[in-house]
Write an enzyme that holds these catalytic residues in place. Structure first.
Site, short mmCIF file in Angstrom:
data_model
loop_
_atom_site.label_atom_id
_atom_site.label_comp_id
_atom_site.label_asym_id
_atom_site.label_seq_id
_atom_site.Cartn_x
_atom_site.Cartn_y
_atom_site.Cartn_z
NE ARG A 34 67.35 17.64 30.71
CZ ARG A 34 66.50 18.39 31.43
NH1 ARG A 34 66.96 19.31 32.28
NH2 ARG A 34 65.19 18.23 31.31
CG ASP A 81 59.35 12.77 28.00
OD1 ASP A 81 59.11 13.76 27.29
OD2 ASP A 81 58.56 12.35 28.87
CE LYS A 118 63.75 18.51 28.03
NZ LYS A 118 62.94 17.45 27.44
P1 IMP Z 1 59.63 17.43 28.11
O1 IMP Z 1 60.67 16.48 28.59
O2 IMP Z 1 60.25 18.43 27.18
O3 IMP Z 1 58.40 16.74 27.57
O4 IMP Z 1 59.22 18.26 29.39
C1 IMP Z 1 58.02 18.15 30.07
C2 IMP Z 1 57.75 19.42 30.83
O5 IMP Z 1 58.62 19.49 31.95
C3 IMP Z 1 57.97 20.69 30.02
O6 IMP Z 1 57.00 21.62 30.38
C4 IMP Z 1 59.33 21.18 30.46
O7 IMP Z 1 59.44 22.58 30.41
C5 IMP Z 1 59.40 20.66 31.90
N1 IMP Z 1 60.78 20.31 32.22
C6 IMP Z 1 61.53 19.37 31.61
N2 IMP Z 1 62.76 19.32 32.18
C7 IMP Z 1 62.75 20.25 33.16
C8 IMP Z 1 63.74 20.69 34.06
O8 IMP Z 1 64.89 20.24 34.11
N3 IMP Z 1 63.37 21.68 34.91
C9 IMP Z 1 62.12 22.22 34.90
N4 IMP Z 1 61.17 21.86 34.06
C10 IMP Z 1 61.48 20.88 33.19
#
Ligand code: IMP
Length: 183
Positions: free
Chosen positions: A166, A64, A11
């Site tokens: 994002r 998030d 990220k």
């Molecule tokens: P969090 O925003 O870190 O809570 O992400 C939630 C879930 O979605 C996690 O398992 C991340 O690996 C996945 N995730 C978040 N952003 C992306 C992305 O841009 N591509 C693929 N998976 C994502």
């Protein structure tokens, strides 16, 4: 320099790449924080920012993200992190039939030292039949953006940033900073 709080290097790299293109400085605060389980990605993002603001001195932002799969009534959505850890991409693929459309949603929350501001970005697409690609993270190997043939994991950071949930949220935030000034 504005602080971005996350434990996720991928990220940070995506965000830094875009911020650099806009000549905006960013500092990575590499930190893991507890996320609540809530019904929406907006709530989770805001709750995390509120908790962190109680002990962070300087303005910061975090984000998030959730993957909303249409045929699963939007699941895993706010449970995306848990499902990714518990099931992983292979088992998610097994849950799906022919209807494979899905949406990524990112909600970025900025705390300017007084107030909270949220910016969201979406990416429509579909879940692939098999995992493809080595780049990116999380669900990237199984997500094909609408109008593309490649999964997000088959794209470079710059290619993903051209279209991603994002970067769309980030672009709105950058616009906000340009209008309201850097902290
Ligand atoms: P969090 O925003 O870190 O809570 O992400 C939630 C879930 O979605 C996690 O398992 C991340 O690996 C996945 N995730 C978040 N952003 C992306 C992305 O841009 N591509 C693929 N998976 C994502």
């Amino acid at each position: 320099m504005i602080e971005f709080i996350s434990s996720n290097r991928h990220k940070f790299v995506e965000i830094k790449t875009r911020m650099d293109e806009c000549n905006l400085g960013i500092t990575w605060v590499r930190m893991k924080y507890e996320e609540i389980q809530a019904d929406t990605t907006e709530e989770i993002s805001l709750d995390s920012a509120k908790k962190l603001s109680s002990f962070r001195g300087k303005p910061f932002f975090l984000e998030d993200t959730g993957l909303y799969i249409t045929s699963l009534n939007g699941f895993p959505g706010p449970y995306s992190s848990y499902v990714s850890k518990k099931l992983g991409n292979q088992l998610v693929l097994k849950l799906l039939d022919d209807e494979r459309s899905a949406v990524f949603l990112t909600v970025l929350t900025y705390w300017d030292g007084r107030s909270f501001f949220q910016f969201s970005g979406k990416l429509e697409g579909e879940i692939s039949l098999v995992e493809r690609g080595k780049n990116g993270f999380g669900y990237d190997p199984i997500f094909i953006p609408k109008g593309k043939d490649l999964t997000l994991a088959e794209m470079t950071v710059e290619e993903k940033n051209e279209i991603s949930h994002r970067s769309r949220a980030l672009n709105k935030f950058i616009e906000f900073l340009r209008t309201n000034g850097m902290p």
